[in-house]
Design a protein around this motif. Sequence first.
Motif, PDB file in Angstrom:
ATOM      1  N   ASP A 284       0.848  -1.186   0.000  1.00 23.77           N
ATOM      2  CA  ASP A 284       0.000   0.000   0.000  1.00 23.77           C
ATOM      3  C   ASP A 284       0.888   1.242   0.000  1.00 23.77           C
ATOM      4  N   GLN A 285       0.319   2.356  -0.444  1.00 23.44           N
ATOM      5  CA  GLN A 285       1.092   3.599  -0.551  1.00 23.44           C
ATOM      6  C   GLN A 285       0.128   4.783  -0.484  1.00 23.44           C
ATOM      7  N   ILE A 286       0.515   5.802   0.282  1.00 18.91           N
ATOM      8  CA  ILE A 286      -0.296   7.016   0.363  1.00 18.91           C
ATOM      9  C   ILE A 286      -0.096   7.818  -0.920  1.00 18.91           C
ATOM     10  N   GLN A 287      -1.189   8.081  -1.624  1.00 20.36           N
ATOM     11  CA  GLN A 287      -1.115   8.737  -2.922  1.00 20.36           C
ATOM     12  C   GLN A 287      -2.078   9.923  -2.992  1.00 20.36           C
ATOM     13  N   HIS A 288      -1.732  10.899  -3.831  1.00 23.60           N
ATOM     14  CA  HIS A 288      -2.515  12.127  -3.978  1.00 23.60           C
ATOM     15  C   HIS A 288      -3.061  12.212  -5.408  1.00 23.60           C
ATOM     16  N   TRP A 289      -4.407  12.223  -5.523  1.00 23.98           N
ATOM     17  CA  TRP A 289      -5.051  12.262  -6.824  1.00 23.98           C
ATOM     18  C   TRP A 289      -6.052  13.415  -6.885  1.00 23.98           C
ATOM     19  N   GLY A 290      -6.248  13.948  -8.073  1.00 30.12           N
ATOM     20  CA  GLY A 290      -7.220  15.004  -8.276  1.00 30.12           C
ATOM     21  C   GLY A 290      -8.015  14.775  -9.540  1.00 30.12           C
ATOM     22  N   GLY A 291      -9.280  15.143  -9.514  1.00 31.89           N
ATOM     23  CA  GLY A 291     -10.118  14.967 -10.695  1.00 31.89           C
ATOM     24  C   GLY A 291     -11.558  15.307 -10.403  1.00 31.89           C
ATOM     25  N   LEU A 292     -12.437  14.655 -11.105  1.00 31.93           N
ATOM     26  CA  LEU A 292     -13.863  14.916 -11.010  1.00 31.93           C
ATOM     27  C   LEU A 292     -14.557  13.803 -10.240  1.00 31.93           C
ATOM     28  N   SER A 293     -15.316  14.165  -9.233  1.00 33.87           N
ATOM     29  CA  SER A 293     -16.106  13.185  -8.504  1.00 33.87           C
ATOM     30  C   SER A 293     -17.000  12.426  -9.482  1.00 33.87           C
ATOM     31  N   PHE A 294     -17.054  11.107  -9.367  1.00 34.57           N
ATOM     32  CA  PHE A 294     -17.877  10.325 -10.297  1.00 34.57           C
ATOM     33  C   PHE A 294     -19.355  10.702 -10.155  1.00 34.57           C
ATOM     34  N   SER A 295     -19.772  11.016  -8.951  1.00 33.99           N
ATOM     35  CA  SER A 295     -21.167  11.437  -8.737  1.00 33.99           C
ATOM     36  C   SER A 295     -21.445  12.756  -9.454  1.00 33.99           C
ATOM     37  N   ASP A 296     -20.486  13.689  -9.397  1.00 38.38           N
ATOM     38  CA  ASP A 296     -20.637  14.967 -10.116  1.00 38.38           C
ATOM     39  C   ASP A 296     -20.643  14.734 -11.632  1.00 38.38           C
ATOM     40  N   PHE A 297     -19.825  13.784 -12.078  1.00 38.17           N
ATOM     41  CA  PHE A 297     -19.778  13.421 -13.489  1.00 38.17           C
ATOM     42  C   PHE A 297     -21.151  12.935 -13.952  1.00 38.17           C
ATOM     43  N   ILE A 298     -21.758  12.062 -13.171  1.00 36.38           N
ATOM     44  CA  ILE A 298     -23.090  11.532 -13.490  1.00 36.38           C
ATOM     45  C   ILE A 298     -24.107  12.667 -13.591  1.00 36.38           C
ATOM     46  N   GLN A 299     -24.071  13.556 -12.635  1.00 34.69           N
ATOM     47  CA  GLN A 299     -25.041  14.654 -12.595  1.00 34.69           C
ATOM     48  C   GLN A 299     -24.831  15.647 -13.739  1.00 34.69           C
ATOM     49  N   HIS A 300     -23.590  16.026 -13.986  1.00 35.88           N
ATOM     50  CA  HIS A 300     -23.305  17.050 -15.007  1.00 35.88           C
ATOM     51  C   HIS A 300     -23.693  16.575 -16.403  1.00 35.88           C
ATOM     52  N   PHE A 301     -23.448  15.302 -16.700  1.00 35.24           N
ATOM     53  CA  PHE A 301     -23.721  14.798 -18.042  1.00 35.24           C
ATOM     54  C   PHE A 301     -25.068  14.078 -18.137  1.00 35.24           C
ATOM     55  N   ASN A 302     -25.940  14.349 -17.162  1.00 35.28           N
ATOM     56  CA  ASN A 302     -27.323  13.832 -17.183  1.00 35.28           C
ATOM     57  C   ASN A 302     -27.388  12.309 -17.359  1.00 35.28           C
ATOM     58  N   LEU A 303     -26.627  11.632 -16.518  1.00 37.84           N
ATOM     59  CA  LEU A 303     -26.577  10.169 -16.585  1.00 37.84           C
ATOM     60  C   LEU A 303     -27.290   9.512 -15.396  1.00 37.84           C
TER      61      LEU A 303
END
Length: 262
Positions: free
Chosen positions: A151-170
């Motif tokens: 395991d390793q502590i990692q830093h990621w950035g992007g778009l919440s999948f829930s926000d993705f669903i909402q923004h693209f009307n899915l």
Amino acid sequence: MENKELKRPSLEATIDKKIKRRTFISFASFFALSGLGLGAWKWLYNSPEEISGITAGAHKPLRDALNTSEQVFKQVYSNTHLVKTYPKSMAATDVRVNGDIGLTDETFRVQDWQLEVEKEAGKLLTIGIEQLKKLPKTEIIYSFKCIEGWDQIQHWGGLSFSDFIQHFNLESQSKKAYVGMQTPDEQYYVGIDRESALHPQTILAYEMNGHPIPVENGAPLRLIIPVKYGVKNLKRIGRITFSDTRPRDFWAEQGYDYYSGL
């Protein structure tokens, strides 16, 4: 004095007898349990393999146990349970790479990449990386866990999948039981249960340590899903689908657990 001398050999004999009895019981128990273990192993080893389909490669009793375990986990799963997060100072600067399946296409160019999303009635939604970057960004620093044991502590950035669903009307698609994802070359693919995909910490990541994700780590877009082992964190997402039946999953076809939850 004579009575004490007469009693002493009798006491020593009793103790010696107890020791021998306990030793016998211990060895007998050891061999009995070993025999049971060996018998169980032979039974599992000689049991029939599952019928190949969405899952494959495992003996049927083992797959039945994994499927039962999945149902138990689903019953107690809650999206209110968040994984532990850490300060940015603790994030690894040298992020480990856990495999390159789906990333070996030498003709692939990041600048040509587009995400395809299957909607209802065969409609296909095409999205570019710049469209995603214009939306609110979510960051997470957590302990990425590989099924190999590290395991390793990692830093990621992007778009919440829930926000993705909402923004693209899915929203209607996201009500289905599973989300499927695959690389552009279709060599690597995963199936994820709806609840885990919509977990508030699941993101479509385009940044690692504040910079665009390197090719070997899944550029330009990869899945970061902290409630799953690394095998589910698909790199270089090319297509997203929704279904009420289990989508294909690369490692589940090799005998691994389909759910792969933490």
